[in-house]
Enzyme design. Structure first.
Site, PDB file in Angstrom:
ATOM      1  N   ARG A 125      46.564  42.850  49.256  1.00 49.86           N
ATOM      2  CA  ARG A 125      46.534  42.045  48.022  1.00 49.86           C
ATOM      3  C   ARG A 125      47.689  42.423  47.092  1.00 49.86           C
ATOM      4  O   ARG A 125      48.259  41.562  46.429  1.00 49.86           O
ATOM      5  CB  ARG A 125      45.185  42.214  47.315  1.00 49.86           C
ATOM      6  N   LYS A 173      42.294  41.956  34.269  1.00 45.67           N
ATOM      7  CA  LYS A 173      42.359  40.569  33.760  1.00 45.67           C
ATOM      8  C   LYS A 173      40.953  40.048  33.436  1.00 45.67           C
ATOM      9  O   LYS A 173      40.730  39.471  32.386  1.00 45.67           O
ATOM     10  CB  LYS A 173      42.994  39.631  34.805  1.00 45.67           C
ATOM     11  N   ARG A 231      32.996  44.857  46.356  1.00 42.78           N
ATOM     12  CA  ARG A 231      33.469  43.630  47.000  1.00 42.78           C
ATOM     13  C   ARG A 231      34.208  43.977  48.295  1.00 42.78           C
ATOM     14  O   ARG A 231      34.968  44.938  48.331  1.00 42.78           O
ATOM     15  CB  ARG A 231      34.443  42.895  46.053  1.00 42.78           C
ATOM     16  N   ARG A 277      35.403  49.682  41.372  1.00 46.15           N
ATOM     17  CA  ARG A 277      34.846  48.455  40.773  1.00 46.15           C
ATOM     18  C   ARG A 277      33.531  48.101  41.474  1.00 46.15           C
ATOM     19  O   ARG A 277      33.423  48.168  42.698  1.00 46.15           O
ATOM     20  CB  ARG A 277      35.836  47.299  40.932  1.00 46.15           C
ATOM     21  N   ARG A 326      48.575  31.791  40.527  1.00 54.07           N
ATOM     22  CA  ARG A 326      48.993  32.963  41.295  1.00 54.07           C
ATOM     23  C   ARG A 326      50.273  32.685  42.073  1.00 54.07           C
ATOM     24  O   ARG A 326      50.766  33.581  42.766  1.00 54.07           O
ATOM     25  CB  ARG A 326      47.893  33.360  42.275  1.00 54.07           C
TER      26      ARG A 326
HETATM   27  P1  ADP Z   1      41.080  42.067  37.640  1.00 50.57           P
HETATM   28  O1  ADP Z   1      40.258  40.948  37.056  1.00 50.57           O
HETATM   29  O2  ADP Z   1      42.486  42.109  37.094  1.00 50.57           O
HETATM   30  O3  ADP Z   1      41.059  42.095  39.145  1.00 50.57           O
HETATM   31  P2  ADP Z   1      38.983  43.807  36.537  1.00 50.57           P
HETATM   32  O4  ADP Z   1      38.894  43.329  35.105  1.00 50.57           O
HETATM   33  O5  ADP Z   1      37.869  43.427  37.439  1.00 50.57           O
HETATM   34  O6  ADP Z   1      40.424  43.428  37.169  1.00 50.57           O
HETATM   35  O7  ADP Z   1      39.140  45.402  36.489  1.00 50.57           O
HETATM   36  C1  ADP Z   1      39.228  46.160  37.707  1.00 50.57           C
HETATM   37  C2  ADP Z   1      38.358  47.414  37.585  1.00 50.57           C
HETATM   38  O8  ADP Z   1      38.952  48.303  36.616  1.00 50.57           O
HETATM   39  C3  ADP Z   1      36.933  47.154  37.094  1.00 50.57           C
HETATM   40  O9  ADP Z   1      36.073  48.052  37.763  1.00 50.57           O
HETATM   41  C4  ADP Z   1      37.000  47.432  35.585  1.00 50.57           C
HETATM   42  O10 ADP Z   1      35.736  47.880  35.082  1.00 50.57           O
HETATM   43  C5  ADP Z   1      38.058  48.534  35.507  1.00 50.57           C
HETATM   44  N1  ADP Z   1      38.897  48.451  34.302  1.00 50.57           N
HETATM   45  C6  ADP Z   1      39.313  47.335  33.650  1.00 50.57           C
HETATM   46  N2  ADP Z   1      40.093  47.654  32.593  1.00 50.57           N
HETATM   47  C7  ADP Z   1      40.198  49.016  32.604  1.00 50.57           C
HETATM   48  C8  ADP Z   1      40.883  49.990  31.765  1.00 50.57           C
HETATM   49  N3  ADP Z   1      41.643  49.598  30.734  1.00 50.57           N
HETATM   50  N4  ADP Z   1      40.745  51.287  32.098  1.00 50.57           N
HETATM   51  C9  ADP Z   1      40.004  51.671  33.165  1.00 50.57           C
HETATM   52  N5  ADP Z   1      39.343  50.828  33.966  1.00 50.57           N
HETATM   53  C10 ADP Z   1      39.433  49.525  33.707  1.00 50.57           C
HETATM   54  P1  AMP Z   2      40.175  37.557  42.088  1.00 47.05           P
HETATM   55  O1  AMP Z   2      38.707  37.526  41.846  1.00 47.05           O
HETATM   56  O2  AMP Z   2      40.959  36.843  41.014  1.00 47.05           O
HETATM   57  O3  AMP Z   2      40.694  38.949  42.364  1.00 47.05           O
HETATM   58  O4  AMP Z   2      40.435  36.696  43.420  1.00 47.05           O
HETATM   59  C1  AMP Z   2      39.881  37.086  44.657  1.00 47.05           C
HETATM   60  C2  AMP Z   2      40.566  36.323  45.792  1.00 47.05           C
HETATM   61  O5  AMP Z   2      40.347  34.903  45.627  1.00 47.05           O
HETATM   62  C3  AMP Z   2      42.080  36.471  45.874  1.00 47.05           C
HETATM   63  O6  AMP Z   2      42.492  37.673  46.554  1.00 47.05           O
HETATM   64  C4  AMP Z   2      42.463  35.198  46.626  1.00 47.05           C
HETATM   65  O7  AMP Z   2      42.179  35.307  48.015  1.00 47.05           O
HETATM   66  C5  AMP Z   2      41.489  34.162  46.041  1.00 47.05           C
HETATM   67  N1  AMP Z   2      42.073  33.504  44.860  1.00 47.05           N
HETATM   68  C6  AMP Z   2      41.629  33.586  43.569  1.00 47.05           C
HETATM   69  N2  AMP Z   2      42.402  32.875  42.737  1.00 47.05           N
HETATM   70  C7  AMP Z   2      43.389  32.326  43.516  1.00 47.05           C
HETATM   71  C8  AMP Z   2      44.525  31.507  43.259  1.00 47.05           C
HETATM   72  N3  AMP Z   2      44.836  31.098  42.016  1.00 47.05           N
HETATM   73  N4  AMP Z   2      45.303  31.145  44.317  1.00 47.05           N
HETATM   74  C9  AMP Z   2      45.014  31.521  45.559  1.00 47.05           C
HETATM   75  N5  AMP Z   2      43.988  32.334  45.871  1.00 47.05           N
HETATM   76  C10 AMP Z   2      43.165  32.728  44.870  1.00 47.05           C
END
Ligand code: ADP
Ligand code: AMP
Length: 213
Positions: A171, A13, A160, A127, A88
């Site tokens: 999660r 995302k 992280r 990541r 969420r």
């Molecule tokens: P989210 O915001 O949904 O938690 P991220 O955008 O941070 O996810 O992506 C999670 C991990 O996967 C990151 O390390 C990112 O670089 C990698 N990633 C994102 N999109 C892809 C893809 N299409 N293929 C492989 N790896 C990806």
């Molecule tokens: P993210 O960076 O989007 O993966 O979010 C990291 C963490 O932040 C999540 O696992 C939740 O603990 C908290 N968080 C982020 N967005 C929300 C939301 N909309 N509602 C509740 N918790 C959130």
């Protein structure tokens, strides 16, 4: 244009939201980033949010909704935004809808980046996030030029705490129970768009651009 990114943690995302933000000139609003900035700055909100984030649980709706509504009321969000990680829960979505309806507005697209659970642990364990600017990378799929150093600002990269496999499992459970129902919620509203998130990130982006154009 108001866009919501849906999908499991690690689905991509944030990666896609950043690309959308650059191409369409829309602010990228990530509640996770807002919480992490508060944790880094040692605010009361950060201290409260950290208790939940470290356990892989959601921060309570009352807190989350307030910071989101404050953020989207800023002048840079006037013409739209990309929401990443919000809503969420169904109550969060309802609060957003109510706030938008009061302004005579609505969500234009809810894009679900679909990635099965089996791919998620691999995505999250690889990541890496910049401690300073929040940029994200992947050790295999999106590596930095110099290992462990952010391409954008030169700071160190970290895994992280909540990307460790034990927390990722929690999660994912939370995602299926509390967040996945939003797919049906936005489908009923006629704004849901599905993209395959398992392919290369540039291919995912091309699919999104076709939807938005
Ligand atoms: P989210 O915001 O949904 O938690 P991220 O955008 O941070 O996810 O992506 C999670 C991990 O996967 C990151 O390390 C990112 O670089 C990698 N990633 C994102 N999109 C892809 C893809 N299409 N293929 C492989 N790896 C990806
Ligand atoms: P993210 O960076 O989007 O993966 O979010 C990291 C963490 O932040 C999540 O696992 C939740 O603990 C908290 N968080 C982020 N967005 C929300 C939301 N909309 N509602 C509740 N918790 C959130």
């Amino acid at each position: 244009m108001k866009i919501i990114m849906l999908g499991a943690p690690g689905a991509g995302k944030g990666t896609q939201a950043k690309m959308i933000s650059e191409k369409y000139g829309l602010p990228h609003v990530s509640t996770g980033d807002i919480f992490r900035a508060n944790i880094k700055n040692g605010t009361e909100l950060g201290k409260e949010a950290k208790k939940y984030m470290d356990q892989g649980q959601l921060v309570p709706d009352e807190l989350t909704v307030k910071i989101l509504l404050d953020r989207v009321a800023q002048p840079d969000c006037k013409n739209g935004y990309v929401l990443d990680g919000f809503p969420r829960t169904i109550p969060q979505a309802e609060v957003l809808d109510k706030a938008l309806t009061e302004l005579g507005d609505k969500v234009d697209f809810a894009i679900n980046v679909d990635v099965p659970d089996e791919n998620i642990i691999n995505r999250m364990s690889g990541r890496r996030a910049c401690v300073t600017c929040g940029a994200t990378y992947h050790v295999v799929y999106a590596p930095t030029k110099v290992e462990g150093v952010c391409d954008k600002c030169g700071s160190n990269l970290i895994l992280r705490d909540d990307d460790k496999p034990e927390t990722v499992k929690a999660r994912l459970e939370v995602y299926h129970k509390q967040t996945q129902p939003l797919i049906e919620y936005y489908d009923k509203k006629g704004v849901l768009k599905e993209v395959d998130g398992t392919v290369d990130m540039h291919e995912v982006f091309n699919s999104i651009v076709s939807i938005l154009s």
